[in-house]
Design an enzyme around this catalytic site. Structure first.
Site, PDB file in Angstrom:
ATOM      1  N   ALA A  85       0.806  -1.145  -0.157  1.00 20.64           N
ATOM      2  CA  ALA A  85      -0.100  -0.192   0.091  1.00 20.64           C
ATOM      3  C   ALA A  85       0.797   1.265   0.145  1.00 20.64           C
ATOM      4  O   ALA A  85       0.710   2.161  -0.738  1.00 20.64           O
ATOM      5  CB  ALA A  85      -1.051  -0.021   1.302  1.00 20.64           C
ATOM      6  N   HIS A 126      13.020   8.104  12.695  1.00 20.36           N
ATOM      7  CA  HIS A 126      11.767   6.962  12.787  1.00 20.36           C
ATOM      8  C   HIS A 126      10.507   8.145  13.082  1.00 20.36           C
ATOM      9  O   HIS A 126       9.757   7.591  14.068  1.00 20.36           O
ATOM     10  CB  HIS A 126      12.055   6.299  13.641  1.00 20.36           C
ATOM     11  CG  HIS A 126      11.369   5.001  13.165  1.00 20.36           C
ATOM     12  ND1 HIS A 126      11.935   3.659  13.209  1.00 20.36           N
ATOM     13  CD2 HIS A 126      10.035   4.816  12.757  1.00 20.36           C
ATOM     14  CE1 HIS A 126      11.169   2.634  12.900  1.00 20.36           C
ATOM     15  NE2 HIS A 126       9.963   3.038  12.624  1.00 20.36           N
ATOM     16  N   GLU A 148      18.327   1.546  16.742  1.00 22.35           N
ATOM     17  CA  GLU A 148      17.384   2.635  17.026  1.00 22.35           C
ATOM     18  C   GLU A 148      17.317   2.584  18.665  1.00 22.35           C
ATOM     19  O   GLU A 148      16.813   1.359  18.954  1.00 22.35           O
ATOM     20  CB  GLU A 148      16.367   2.690  16.199  1.00 22.35           C
ATOM     21  CG  GLU A 148      16.472   2.839  14.736  1.00 22.35           C
ATOM     22  CD  GLU A 148      15.058   2.751  14.150  1.00 22.35           C
ATOM     23  OE1 GLU A 148      13.963   2.797  14.816  1.00 22.35           O
ATOM     24  OE2 GLU A 148      14.973   3.097  13.033  1.00 22.35           O
ATOM     25  N   ASP A 174      14.584   7.229   7.320  1.00 23.33           N
ATOM     26  CA  ASP A 174      13.855   7.569   8.522  1.00 23.33           C
ATOM     27  C   ASP A 174      14.246   6.446   9.445  1.00 23.33           C
ATOM     28  O   ASP A 174      13.561   6.657  10.567  1.00 23.33           O
ATOM     29  CB  ASP A 174      12.399   7.406   8.175  1.00 23.33           C
ATOM     30  CG  ASP A 174      11.401   7.590   9.256  1.00 23.33           C
ATOM     31  OD1 ASP A 174      11.786   9.196   9.957  1.00 23.33           O
ATOM     32  OD2 ASP A 174      10.691   7.037   9.784  1.00 23.33           O
ATOM     33  N   ARG A 213      12.956  -0.374   7.176  1.00 20.46           N
ATOM     34  CA  ARG A 213      13.426  -0.744   8.323  1.00 20.46           C
ATOM     35  C   ARG A 213      15.163  -0.571   7.885  1.00 20.46           C
ATOM     36  O   ARG A 213      15.519  -0.925   6.801  1.00 20.46           O
ATOM     37  CB  ARG A 213      13.092  -1.976   8.725  1.00 20.46           C
ATOM     38  CG  ARG A 213      11.582  -2.071   9.165  1.00 20.46           C
ATOM     39  CD  ARG A 213      11.367  -1.569  10.585  1.00 20.46           C
ATOM     40  NE  ARG A 213      10.166  -1.499  11.179  1.00 20.46           N
ATOM     41  CZ  ARG A 213       9.181  -0.623  11.110  1.00 20.46           C
ATOM     42  NH1 ARG A 213       9.349   0.362  10.050  1.00 20.46           N
ATOM     43  NH2 ARG A 213       7.928  -0.979  11.479  1.00 20.46           N
TER      44      ARG A 213
END
Length: 360
Positions: free
Chosen positions: A179, A314, A286, A281, A257
């Protein structure tokens, strides 16, 4: 007994509470990200703004329901939670979930699919324009130096190889066509991108209709957007080999990711100026900061900076619409579980594991 026919969802019964429990006990591990919607069922709750990996096992011991956002709740953690019935992922991504373990334990897993499509696709455009136009670098130069006043123009300093590409010159390579990839395709076509290429899976023997071979996409595209799931076969999907195949004007943007793009290889390509730039991002580790990634050298230790790289920590998913959507999907999925309606067509898309079976 569970009924696999969705038409029989109304025959389902609520799962029995464990002995000694009069209502569900929720452990919310990462409340800092998204507040919960008001739930229409009774529960008790332990809420933590942030949880570190070594705290998970102890914190989830009393839970019948665990809510996570991005932190990985491992089987070794869930082994300490004997009453756990539901793992609710308050996010779209759930590649870290050990679905076979949950199925074997009888733990239901739900997520919030497609909740952030608009926000992330819009954020991609922000990173694209910021990177191609080198807006952060120009901003920093003007604020921290007198270069603009001395030279009267920053154009040559920012684009020594010639002016940046405009949308009409761009060939977008989309890696991952769910999507989010489809929404980015639509937006870029509306912006007037010259061409949009949908990459076939790497190593595929047959090219599906509407797709382009992976290597051809790597060779031809001027801008790449990574929006595929992180799975064993997509780790280091973009590595040194792919980066060497890219055009000099290539811009690589990772919206998926960390780990799908090899960070060390990307840092090397940027330092050697073999590609135009990159933005992300997400990172493999992280939260990130100086010294946590090859893309984030510790300048205080004299490490060489990585040029033409932007990181947005993120936050691509964040918008008012996303928060409302995450809350409503999470509320509906958790309520359906408590009420025994997991086969309800209205919530089936949220269900990853249920009744000892992997649904998606």
């Amino acid at each position: 007994m569970a009924n696999d026919d969705s038409k029989g969802w109304s025959l389902q019964k609520p799962p029995p509470l464990p002995e000694g429990y009069s209502k569900h006990h929720i452990v919310f591990l990462e409340a800092v990200h998204v507040p919960l919607a008001e739930m229409p069922f009774e529960f008790t709750m332990d809420k933590y703004d942030r949880t570190f990996p070594d705290q998970i096992a102890e914190r989830i011991k009393p839970a019948t329901i665990v809510i996570s956002n991005v932190i990985n709740v491992k089987p070794s953690d869930m082994d300490h939670a004997p009453h756990l019935q539901l793992l609710a992922i308050l996010a779209t991504g759930m590649a870290w979930v050990d679905k076979p373990y949950c199925a074997k334990r009888g733990i239901t897993v739900v997520n919030t699919p497609s909740a952030n499509i608009d926000a992330v696709s819009e954020h991609f455009l922000g990173l694209y324009f910021a990177s191609r136009k080198r807006i952060p670098q120009i901003d920093q130069s003007v604020k921290a130096s007198d270069e603009w006043m001395r030279t009267n123009s920053l154009a040559k300093a920012m684009w020594p190889d010639g002016p940046p590409l405009g949308c009409k010159q761009e060939i977008l390579g989309i890696i991952g066509y769910g999507a989010l990839g489809q929404r980015i395709q639509f937006l870029c076509r509306m912006l007037g991108f010259a061409e949009v290429l949908i990459a076939e899976r790497k190593g595929a023997e047959k090219i599906r209709e509407g797709r382009v071979g992976f290597e051809e996409v790597i060779r031809r595209s001027t801008t790449f957007v990574i929006v595929c799931p992180k799975e064993p076969e997509t780790i280091n999907l973009i590595d040194e080999t792919e980066l060497k195949m890219m055009r000099k004007e290539a811009l690589v943007i990772n919206m998926a990711r960390g780990g799908i793009v090899n960070e060390a290889a990307l840092a090397k390509a940027l330092k050697e100026r073999r590609i135009f730039g990159a933005a992300a991002d997400v990172l493999d580790t992280e939260p990130g900061g100086p010294g946590t990634s090859p893309l984030l050298p510790d300048l205080s230790k004299g490490e060489e900076p990585v040029p033409n790289f932007i990181i947005s920590a993120h936050v691509a998913w964040i918008s008012g619409v996303t928060i409302e959507t995450l809350q409503s999907i999470n509320r509906d999925a958790m309520t359906a579980f408590v009420e025994g309606r997991m086969y309800d067509p209205k919530v089936k898309a949220c269900v990853a594991v249920h009744d000892g079976k992997i649904w998606k």
